[in-house]
Write a protein that holds these residues in place. Structure first.
Motif, PDB file in Angstrom:
ATOM      1  N   ARG A   1      11.754  50.017 -33.233  1.00 14.64           N
ATOM      2  CA  ARG A   1      12.315  51.339 -32.937  1.00 14.64           C
ATOM      3  C   ARG A   1      11.694  52.440 -33.805  1.00 14.64           C
ATOM      4  N   THR A   2      11.052  52.063 -34.925  1.00 15.90           N
ATOM      5  CA  THR A   2      10.349  53.096 -35.706  1.00 15.90           C
ATOM      6  C   THR A   2       9.052  53.528 -35.001  1.00 15.90           C
ATOM      7  N   ILE A   3       8.539  52.679 -34.107  1.00 14.92           N
ATOM      8  CA  ILE A   3       7.229  52.964 -33.523  1.00 14.92           C
ATOM      9  C   ILE A   3       7.291  54.133 -32.544  1.00 14.92           C
ATOM     10  N   ASN A   4       8.469  54.367 -31.935  1.00 17.26           N
ATOM     11  CA  ASN A   4       8.594  55.589 -31.137  1.00 17.26           C
ATOM     12  C   ASN A   4       9.646  56.528 -31.726  1.00 17.26           C
ATOM     13  N   ARG A   5       9.907  56.323 -33.001  1.00 15.68           N
ATOM     14  CA  ARG A   5      10.738  57.249 -33.796  1.00 15.68           C
ATOM     15  C   ARG A   5      12.202  57.291 -33.342  1.00 15.68           C
ATOM     16  N   LEU A   6      12.668  56.211 -32.704  1.00 18.16           N
ATOM     17  CA  LEU A   6      14.110  56.115 -32.484  1.00 18.16           C
ATOM     18  C   LEU A   6      14.796  55.863 -33.813  1.00 18.16           C
ATOM     19  N   GLU A   7      14.053  55.244 -34.738  1.00 15.30           N
ATOM     20  CA  GLU A   7      14.492  55.144 -36.135  1.00 15.30           C
ATOM     21  C   GLU A   7      13.405  55.783 -36.983  1.00 15.30           C
ATOM     22  N   GLU A   8      13.826  56.518 -37.992  1.00 18.09           N
ATOM     23  CA  GLU A   8      12.862  57.202 -38.858  1.00 18.09           C
ATOM     24  C   GLU A   8      12.559  56.302 -40.061  1.00 18.09           C
ATOM     25  N   HIS A   9      11.295  56.156 -40.390  1.00 17.49           N
ATOM     26  CA  HIS A   9      10.969  55.397 -41.616  1.00 17.49           C
ATOM     27  C   HIS A   9      10.916  56.388 -42.776  1.00 17.49           C
ATOM     28  N   GLN A  10      11.255  55.916 -43.967  1.00 17.49           N
ATOM     29  CA  GLN A  10      11.317  56.829 -45.113  1.00 17.49           C
ATOM     30  C   GLN A  10      10.112  56.744 -46.027  1.00 17.49           C
ATOM     31  N   LYS A  11       9.304  55.675 -45.861  1.00 15.29           N
ATOM     32  CA  LYS A  11       8.152  55.538 -46.738  1.00 15.29           C
ATOM     33  C   LYS A  11       7.083  54.773 -45.976  1.00 15.29           C
ATOM     34  N   GLY A  12       5.829  55.058 -46.288  1.00 14.94           N
ATOM     35  CA  GLY A  12       4.735  54.377 -45.607  1.00 14.94           C
ATOM     36  C   GLY A  12       4.221  55.193 -44.427  1.00 14.94           C
ATOM     37  N   ARG A  13       3.289  54.605 -43.689  1.00 16.38           N
ATOM     38  CA  ARG A  13       2.656  55.333 -42.587  1.00 16.38           C
ATOM     39  C   ARG A  13       2.717  54.526 -41.296  1.00 16.38           C
ATOM     40  N   ILE A  14       2.968  55.238 -40.205  1.00 22.10           N
ATOM     41  CA  ILE A  14       2.885  54.639 -38.867  1.00 22.10           C
ATOM     42  C   ILE A  14       1.988  55.549 -38.034  1.00 22.10           C
TER      43      ILE A  14
ATOM     44  N   ASN B   1       4.228  65.729 -32.601  1.00 22.61           N
ATOM     45  CA  ASN B   1       3.682  64.377 -32.724  1.00 22.61           C
ATOM     46  C   ASN B   1       4.617  63.346 -32.111  1.00 22.61           C
ATOM     47  N   ILE B   2       5.914  63.513 -32.397  1.00 26.13           N
ATOM     48  CA  ILE B   2       6.900  62.556 -31.875  1.00 26.13           C
ATOM     49  C   ILE B   2       6.892  62.599 -30.352  1.00 26.13           C
ATOM     50  N   GLU B   3       6.876  63.791 -29.785  1.00 23.59           N
ATOM     51  CA  GLU B   3       6.863  63.908 -28.322  1.00 23.59           C
ATOM     52  C   GLU B   3       5.597  63.319 -27.733  1.00 23.59           C
TER      53      GLU B   3
ATOM     54  N   ILE C   1       3.745  60.938 -28.948  1.00 21.94           N
ATOM     55  CA  ILE C   1       3.800  59.478 -29.042  1.00 21.94           C
ATOM     56  C   ILE C   1       4.776  58.911 -28.023  1.00 21.94           C
ATOM     57  N   ARG C   2       5.918  59.565 -27.861  1.00 20.23           N
ATOM     58  CA  ARG C   2       6.903  59.026 -26.905  1.00 20.23           C
ATOM     59  C   ARG C   2       6.369  59.027 -25.476  1.00 20.23           C
ATOM     60  N   ARG C   3       5.461  59.928 -25.191  1.00 20.56           N
ATOM     61  CA  ARG C   3       4.859  59.923 -23.848  1.00 20.56           C
ATOM     62  C   ARG C   3       3.962  58.710 -23.638  1.00 20.56           C
ATOM     63  N   GLU C   4       3.447  58.153 -24.742  1.00 20.16           N
ATOM     64  CA  GLU C   4       2.525  57.009 -24.651  1.00 20.16           C
ATOM     65  C   GLU C   4       3.237  55.665 -24.736  1.00 20.16           C
ATOM     66  N   VAL C   5       4.524  55.696 -25.128  1.00 19.29           N
ATOM     67  CA  VAL C   5       5.231  54.458 -25.457  1.00 19.29           C
ATOM     68  C   VAL C   5       6.450  54.299 -24.555  1.00 19.29           C
ATOM     69  N   GLY C   6       6.456  53.212 -23.776  1.00 19.51           N
ATOM     70  CA  GLY C   6       7.637  52.892 -22.967  1.00 19.51           C
ATOM     71  C   GLY C   6       8.516  51.918 -23.725  1.00 19.51           C
ATOM     72  N   MET C   7       9.831  51.998 -23.504  1.00 20.19           N
ATOM     73  CA  MET C   7      10.729  51.100 -24.236  1.00 20.19           C
ATOM     74  C   MET C   7      11.779  50.516 -23.307  1.00 20.19           C
ATOM     75  N   VAL C   8      12.033  49.228 -23.484  1.00 17.64           N
ATOM     76  CA  VAL C   8      13.060  48.528 -22.719  1.00 17.64           C
ATOM     77  C   VAL C   8      14.006  47.879 -23.725  1.00 17.64           C
ATOM     78  N   PHE C   9      15.301  48.145 -23.538  1.00 19.11           N
ATOM     79  CA  PHE C   9      16.308  47.728 -24.511  1.00 19.11           C
ATOM     80  C   PHE C   9      17.055  46.500 -24.018  1.00 19.11           C
ATOM     81  N   GLN C  10      17.898  45.992 -24.921  1.00 24.88           N
ATOM     82  CA  GLN C  10      18.777  44.884 -24.595  1.00 24.88           C
ATOM     83  C   GLN C  10      19.723  45.273 -23.461  1.00 24.88           C
ATOM     84  N   SER C  11      20.365  46.432 -23.597  1.00 24.76           N
ATOM     85  CA  SER C  11      21.229  46.924 -22.526  1.00 24.76           C
ATOM     86  C   SER C  11      20.361  47.849 -21.675  1.00 24.76           C
ATOM     87  N   PHE C  12      20.633  47.912 -20.409  1.00 28.50           N
ATOM     88  CA  PHE C  12      19.621  48.446 -19.491  1.00 28.50           C
ATOM     89  C   PHE C  12      19.525  49.971 -19.534  1.00 28.50           C
TER      90      PHE C  12
END
Length: 258
Positions: free
Chosen positions: A61-74, A87-89, A91-102
């Motif tokens: 979830r840090t890879i599309n910034r649904l969770e924010e990381h506090q240190k390091g680089r992505i 930047n976040i927008e 990246i989100r255009r390039e990344v699709g996500m499928v969750f546990q709940s639909f």
């Protein structure tokens, strides 16, 4: 004279679509990610596995910034994830996500769920969005369910619609967070079959899952998470036949002998 090997950031970005360097995250005092360093090549299929609470879902979830990381680089497709909303927008255009709940919109049909983002975000005309959506519904085996609402579909069908919805934005990367764990056993296969087909098409995929048969068959690499760290990574063959760490061996013995 031999040329010095130089791995510039640019060369790294050409090879690797996702680069994580010493990524840390805290929830309050809880140190959930403790220095994650890994990189994913373009087109690579990576399965992330490990016990509950090991940080694997938080990590993807840090890879599309649904969770924010506090240190390091992505860095995703050459763009660094920072607080910069552009930047976040991007990246989100390039990344699709499928969750546990639909997470489908209950008041929209399968077709409308899939066309919503292309029309609003990509600004596609409705006719184009619907044509692409019908192609995707056919790809996931649901072209005859286009006008049904989520409540009229089984869990496996809803999850396949969710995959089609993510693909409608034409992402370069697909993230799956335990996509089958909320499904009844007889529906798991139909979702994994769609994911297998997607893997064969060359999509870059990160999949958090306990489905070890799928991992063995599809993954180029497996990453074992425990207590917020990467304990071990390797090919499925290395992980299943010859795991190096006792924690990996123990986890696999528990999960494979259920």
């Amino acid at each position: 004279m031999a040329k010095e090997p130089v791995t510039s950031a640019q060369e790294m970005a050409d090879d690797y679509i996702i680069i994580c360097q010493d990524v840390h995250k805290w929830f309050g005092d809880f140190h959930v990610l403790r220095g994650i360093t890994t990189a994913v090549r373009r087109g690579e299929k990576v399965v992330i596995f490990g016990p509950s609470g090991s940080g694997k879902s938080t990590f993807i979830r840090t890879i599309n910034r649904l969770e924010e990381h506090q240190k390091g680089r992505i860095i995703v497709d050459g763009i660094e994830l920072t607080n910069d909303l552009r930047n976040i927008e991007a990246i989100r255009r390039e990344v699709g996500m499928v969750f546990q709940s639909f997470n489908l919109f209950p008041h929209l049909t399968a077709l409308q769920n899939i066309t919503l983002a292309p029309i609003w975000v990509r600004k596609w005309p409705r006719a184009k969005a619907e044509e692409v959506a019908m192609d995707l519904l056919e790809r996931v085996g649901l072209e005859d369910q286009a006008h049904k609402y989520p409540a009229q579909l089984s869990g496996g069908q809803q999850q396949r619609v969710a995959i089609a919805r993510a693909l409608a934005m034409q992402p370069k990367i697909m993230l799956f967070d335990e996509p089958t764990s909320a499904l009844d056993p007889e529906m798991i296969k139909e979702v994994l079959d769609v994911m297998r087909e997607l893997a064969q098409s060359g999509m870059t995929m990160l999949v958090v899952t306990h489905e070890m048969g799928f991992a063995r068959e599809v993954a180029d690499r497996m990453i074992f998470f425990d207590q917020g760290t990467i304990v071990e990574e390797g090919t499925p063959e290395e992980i299943f036949e010859n795991p190096k760490h006792d924690r990996t061996k123990l986890f696999l013995s528990q999960i494979l002998h259920h």
